[in-house]
Design a protein around this motif. Structure first.
Motif, PDB file in Angstrom:
ATOM      1  N   ILE A   7       0.608  -1.060  -0.101  1.00 56.87           N
ATOM      2  CA  ILE A   7      -0.200   0.487  -0.140  1.00 56.87           C
ATOM      3  C   ILE A   7       0.470   1.297   0.251  1.00 56.87           C
ATOM      4  O   ILE A   7       0.661   1.751  -0.673  1.00 56.87           O
ATOM      5  CB  ILE A   7      -1.033   0.582   1.157  1.00 56.87           C
ATOM      6  CG1 ILE A   7      -2.215  -0.830   0.931  1.00 56.87           C
ATOM      7  CG2 ILE A   7      -1.879   0.950   0.727  1.00 56.87           C
ATOM      8  CD1 ILE A   7      -2.939  -1.170   2.375  1.00 56.87           C
ATOM      9  N   ILE A   8       2.472   1.302   0.632  1.00 61.43           N
ATOM     10  CA  ILE A   8       3.037   2.869   1.245  1.00 61.43           C
ATOM     11  C   ILE A   8       3.417   2.519  -0.393  1.00 61.43           C
ATOM     12  O   ILE A   8       3.161   4.103  -0.863  1.00 61.43           O
ATOM     13  CB  ILE A   8       3.669   2.240   1.969  1.00 61.43           C
ATOM     14  CG1 ILE A   8       3.409   2.734   2.935  1.00 61.43           C
ATOM     15  CG2 ILE A   8       4.929   3.203   1.914  1.00 61.43           C
ATOM     16  CD1 ILE A   8       3.831   1.849   4.584  1.00 61.43           C
ATOM     17  N   LEU A   9       3.983   1.704  -0.925  1.00 64.56           N
ATOM     18  CA  LEU A   9       4.928   1.617  -3.109  1.00 64.56           C
ATOM     19  C   LEU A   9       3.471   2.292  -3.708  1.00 64.56           C
ATOM     20  O   LEU A   9       3.981   3.148  -4.344  1.00 64.56           O
ATOM     21  CB  LEU A   9       5.050   0.095  -3.010  1.00 64.56           C
ATOM     22  CG  LEU A   9       6.781  -0.298  -2.088  1.00 64.56           C
ATOM     23  CD1 LEU A   9       6.891  -1.188  -2.453  1.00 64.56           C
ATOM     24  CD2 LEU A   9       7.463   0.524  -2.435  1.00 64.56           C
ATOM     25  N   ILE A  10       2.515   1.783  -3.676  1.00 64.70           N
ATOM     26  CA  ILE A  10       1.710   2.041  -4.018  1.00 64.70           C
ATOM     27  C   ILE A  10       1.173   3.548  -4.280  1.00 64.70           C
ATOM     28  O   ILE A  10       0.889   3.977  -5.042  1.00 64.70           O
ATOM     29  CB  ILE A  10      -0.020   1.551  -4.121  1.00 64.70           C
ATOM     30  CG1 ILE A  10       0.413   0.165  -4.790  1.00 64.70           C
ATOM     31  CG2 ILE A  10      -0.910   1.705  -4.965  1.00 64.70           C
ATOM     32  CD1 ILE A  10      -0.959  -1.095  -4.392  1.00 64.70           C
ATOM     33  N   GLY A  11       1.022   4.311  -3.104  1.00 68.20           N
ATOM     34  CA  GLY A  11       0.881   5.353  -2.506  1.00 68.20           C
ATOM     35  C   GLY A  11       1.950   6.480  -3.342  1.00 68.20           C
ATOM     36  O   GLY A  11       1.862   7.368  -3.866  1.00 68.20           O
ATOM     37  N   ILE A  12       3.381   5.660  -3.137  1.00 63.68           N
ATOM     38  CA  ILE A  12       3.938   6.556  -3.959  1.00 63.68           C
ATOM     39  C   ILE A  12       4.161   6.489  -5.172  1.00 63.68           C
ATOM     40  O   ILE A  12       4.566   7.589  -5.284  1.00 63.68           O
ATOM     41  CB  ILE A  12       5.306   6.198  -3.243  1.00 63.68           C
ATOM     42  CG1 ILE A  12       5.757   6.259  -1.561  1.00 63.68           C
ATOM     43  CG2 ILE A  12       6.794   6.541  -3.737  1.00 63.68           C
ATOM     44  CD1 ILE A  12       7.134   5.535  -1.327  1.00 63.68           C
ATOM     45  N   TYR A  13       4.212   5.363  -5.714  1.00 64.83           N
ATOM     46  CA  TYR A  13       4.005   5.539  -7.044  1.00 64.83           C
ATOM     47  C   TYR A  13       3.207   6.373  -7.513  1.00 64.83           C
ATOM     48  O   TYR A  13       3.394   7.149  -8.872  1.00 64.83           O
ATOM     49  CB  TYR A  13       3.076   4.064  -7.507  1.00 64.83           C
ATOM     50  CG  TYR A  13       4.014   3.820  -9.535  1.00 64.83           C
ATOM     51  CD1 TYR A  13       4.877   3.840 -10.376  1.00 64.83           C
ATOM     52  CD2 TYR A  13       2.798   3.748  -9.964  1.00 64.83           C
ATOM     53  CE1 TYR A  13       4.546   3.610 -11.201  1.00 64.83           C
ATOM     54  CE2 TYR A  13       1.728   3.573 -11.233  1.00 64.83           C
ATOM     55  CZ  TYR A  13       3.237   3.799 -11.934  1.00 64.83           C
ATOM     56  OH  TYR A  13       2.929   3.208 -13.563  1.00 64.83           O
ATOM     57  N   ASN A  14       1.835   6.443  -6.745  1.00 64.68           N
ATOM     58  CA  ASN A  14       0.860   7.432  -7.346  1.00 64.68           C
ATOM     59  C   ASN A  14       1.332   8.397  -7.108  1.00 64.68           C
ATOM     60  O   ASN A  14       0.706  10.033  -7.904  1.00 64.68           O
ATOM     61  CB  ASN A  14      -0.277   6.358  -6.773  1.00 64.68           C
ATOM     62  CG  ASN A  14      -1.398   5.787  -6.779  1.00 64.68           C
ATOM     63  OD1 ASN A  14      -0.844   5.506  -8.595  1.00 64.68           O
ATOM     64  ND2 ASN A  14      -2.406   5.355  -6.696  1.00 64.68           N
ATOM     65  N   GLN A  15       2.199   9.512  -6.637  1.00 64.83           N
ATOM     66  CA  GLN A  15       2.671  10.508  -5.970  1.00 64.83           C
ATOM     67  C   GLN A  15       3.501  10.776  -6.916  1.00 64.83           C
ATOM     68  O   GLN A  15       3.263  11.794  -7.733  1.00 64.83           O
ATOM     69  CB  GLN A  15       2.614  10.445  -4.313  1.00 64.83           C
ATOM     70  CG  GLN A  15       2.851  12.191  -4.057  1.00 64.83           C
ATOM     71  CD  GLN A  15       1.897  13.102  -5.004  1.00 64.83           C
ATOM     72  OE1 GLN A  15       0.918  12.128  -4.123  1.00 64.83           O
ATOM     73  NE2 GLN A  15       1.745  14.244  -4.858  1.00 64.83           N
TER      74      GLN A  15
END
Length: 186
Positions: free
Chosen positions: A16-24
């Motif tokens: 979830i953290i990686l997905i959030g970073i990628y989306n940002q």
């Protein structure tokens, strides 16, 4: 069974953290590109205006051929930079800006040119374009600041390489373009 659930929970949390970073990263990159598209519109308007400006000046300052050719060469060079290479476009635009300043310096030496209605209209139009460009440049530089800060901040900096983080250059006037253009007829 409990250790397996803990490991699955940790993997889910990290995902979830990686997905959030990628989306940002995606959001920041698209915001920067949107900011650049506003600049690109103003630059295209400037490119269209330059030939008319050069033709008007030619009639009054025909022996200033080198200056006029430098403006056209800088315009053509700026137009030939691939539109997806923002950093290269910034360098080309700074060069074009410097050569454009030399045309307006010529107008100081030619009173007839300075009083010419067409030249004055073109100069006003270019000033309007430059004001629009300045607003777009401020917005673009703000988006670049956000993008670069995020990409260099923790924890995003750890995964920046995995997501092909792109660092963008600010669109600022070069130091030498901040100096007054000197015109000499000796």
């Amino acid at each position: 069974m409990l250790p397996l659930l803990i490991i699955a929970g940790i993997i889910l949390f990290l995902s979830i953290i990686l997905i959030g970073i990628y989306n940002q990263f995606v959001k920041n990159k698209n915001t920067v590109k949107d900011g650049w598209s506003n600049i690109d519109v103003a630059l295209k308007r400037r490119y269209d205006l330059i030939p008319n400006l050069v033709e008007t000046v030619k009639g009054y300052a025909s022996h200033e051929k080198e200056t006029l050719e430098a403006v056209i060469q800088a315009r053509n060079a700026a137009m030939s930079v691939p539109s997806d290479d923002i950093n290269a476009q910034i360098k080309a635009e700074n060069q074009l800006q410097q050569t454009l300043r030399s045309i307006f310096a010529l107008s100081e030496a030619y009173p007839d040119l300075k009083a010419n209605t067409n030249f004055l209209q073109l100069q006003d139009k270019l000033n309007e374009i430059e004001e629009n460009l300045e607003r777009a440049r401020r917005y673009y530089n703000g988006t670049v600041r956000e993008n670069n800060t995020y990409g260099e901040s923790f924890p995003a900096v750890i995964v920046a390489g995995m997501f092909n983080y792109q660092h963008f250059e600010y669109f600022e006037a070069e130091i030498e373009s901040r100096e007054n253009v000197k015109v000499s007829f000796t």
